[in-house]
Motif scaffolding. Structure first.
Motif, PDB file in Angstrom:
ATOM      1  N   ARG A   2      -6.591 -23.724  12.422  1.00  0.00           N
ATOM      2  CA  ARG A   2      -7.842 -23.094  11.796  1.00  0.00           C
ATOM      3  C   ARG A   2      -8.872 -23.188  12.802  1.00  0.00           C
ATOM      4  O   ARG A   2      -9.742 -22.308  13.264  1.00  0.00           O
ATOM      5  N   LYS A   3      -9.032 -24.447  13.371  1.00  0.00           N
ATOM      6  CA  LYS A   3      -9.977 -24.751  14.402  1.00  0.00           C
ATOM      7  C   LYS A   3      -9.989 -24.048  15.757  1.00  0.00           C
ATOM      8  O   LYS A   3     -10.726 -23.408  16.240  1.00  0.00           O
ATOM      9  N   ILE A   6     -10.973 -20.244  14.713  1.00  0.00           N
ATOM     10  CA  ILE A   6     -12.334 -20.334  14.478  1.00  0.00           C
ATOM     11  C   ILE A   6     -13.117 -20.489  15.945  1.00  0.00           C
ATOM     12  O   ILE A   6     -14.072 -19.614  16.242  1.00  0.00           O
ATOM     13  N   CYS A  50      -7.462 -17.528   5.964  1.00  0.00           N
ATOM     14  CA  CYS A  50      -8.153 -18.312   6.407  1.00  0.00           C
ATOM     15  C   CYS A  50      -9.382 -18.728   5.210  1.00  0.00           C
ATOM     16  O   CYS A  50     -10.141 -19.705   5.183  1.00  0.00           O
ATOM     17  N   ILE A  53     -15.593 -18.469   5.984  1.00  0.00           N
ATOM     18  CA  ILE A  53     -15.822 -19.589   6.749  1.00  0.00           C
ATOM     19  C   ILE A  53     -17.286 -19.689   6.680  1.00  0.00           C
ATOM     20  O   ILE A  53     -18.231 -18.696   6.632  1.00  0.00           O
ATOM     21  N   PHE A 108     -22.180 -31.535  10.888  1.00  0.00           N
ATOM     22  CA  PHE A 108     -20.818 -31.098  10.595  1.00  0.00           C
ATOM     23  C   PHE A 108     -20.122 -32.099   9.776  1.00  0.00           C
ATOM     24  O   PHE A 108     -19.245 -31.745   8.666  1.00  0.00           O
ATOM     25  N   ASP A 112     -19.578 -28.909   5.032  1.00  0.00           N
ATOM     26  CA  ASP A 112     -18.169 -28.257   5.348  1.00  0.00           C
ATOM     27  C   ASP A 112     -18.442 -27.171   6.263  1.00  0.00           C
ATOM     28  O   ASP A 112     -17.489 -26.120   6.111  1.00  0.00           O
ATOM     29  N   SER A 114     -18.295 -24.689   9.442  1.00  0.00           N
ATOM     30  CA  SER A 114     -17.211 -24.660  10.742  1.00  0.00           C
ATOM     31  C   SER A 114     -18.053 -24.292  11.859  1.00  0.00           C
ATOM     32  O   SER A 114     -17.596 -24.483  12.889  1.00  0.00           O
ATOM     33  N   VAL A 115     -19.413 -23.425  11.767  1.00  0.00           N
ATOM     34  CA  VAL A 115     -20.018 -22.890  12.912  1.00  0.00           C
ATOM     35  C   VAL A 115     -21.460 -23.293  12.720  1.00  0.00           C
ATOM     36  O   VAL A 115     -21.939 -23.021  11.726  1.00  0.00           O
TER      37      VAL A 115
END
Length: 218
Positions: A2-3, A6, A50, A53, A108, A112, A114-115
């Motif tokens: 996933r990372k 992303i 996914c 996001i 972070f 939760d 991600s960006v």
């Protein structure tokens, strides 16, 4: 996995930003909705699996990323790029307000998302090994805004309205002006207001921020 993906999409976002930065949001939509993005089989499968996001966007960076509380929506170049990326790839983004008063690594850890976009780099910035970060896209200056006719020296006693997003510079300000009194404000716009109303003698901000707010009629 996933990372990894992303990170790849973040890179695509940054590339798009470099190409689109000169366009208005309207022209971004007009110029790019007709284009298609070819995904590999693996990428297409990732897009399907996914889920949403979460992207933390700055709330008070007009023209770049700004949150309108009344309309409950983000405007600016960065959110438009994510919307474009969603249209072109099928990825689904959820925007989360970020006021910049918390370090990215801590944000972070506490949420939760991600960006975080955009992020600001300077000689005081220390990037955690747990966080991926793109190269800087453009350079700007942090400047002091003071009331007309004001002159400050090393030992001056005056009030600085420091926006929360610039908390990392407090130590340097105290070193440069040891007798200054620093009070935090929510953002650059409030800092300018405090200077105008005489509640502070100076404020600090990004040159682009300050120019925008000083020229804005609102």
């Amino acid at each position: 996995m996933r990372k990894r993906y992303i990170a790849r999409w973040i890179c695509i976002v940054m590339i798009l930003l470099g190409v689109i930065i000169a366009f208005t949001p309207e022209s971004i939509h007009a110029e790019n909705t007709k284009k298609e993005t070819t995904l590999s089989e693996e990428e297409a499968e990732y897009v399907k699996s996914c889920g949403k996001i979460k992207v933390a966007l700055y709330t008070s960076f007009p023209t770049i990323s700004y949150y309108d509380k009344k309309a409950d929506t983000f405007t600016g170049t960065i959110p438009e790029i994510f919307r474009l990326l969603a249209r072109r790839t099928g990825l689904e983004f959820v925007f989360v307000p970020f006021d910049g008063s918390t370090k990215g690594k801590e944000f972070f850890e506490q949420t939760d998302v991600s960006v975080i976009a955009p992020v600001f780099q300077n000689e005081l910035t220390s990037v955690s090994s747990l966080v991926g970060q793109t190269d800087a896209l453009f350079e700007t200056k942090i400047v002091m805004l003071v009331r007309k006719g004001s002159v400050f020296t090393f030992d001056s006693d005056f009030v600085i309205a420091l926006p929360k997003t610039y908390f990392s510079g407090e130590e340097q300000l105290r070193s440069a002006y040891p007798n200054a009194r620093i009070t935090y404000c929510e953002n650059v716009k409030e800092g300018i207001s405090m200077v105008r109303k005489g509640r502070a003698d100076a404020t600090f901000g990004d040159e682009l921020y300050l120019t925008y707010h000083l020229q804005s009629p609102y």
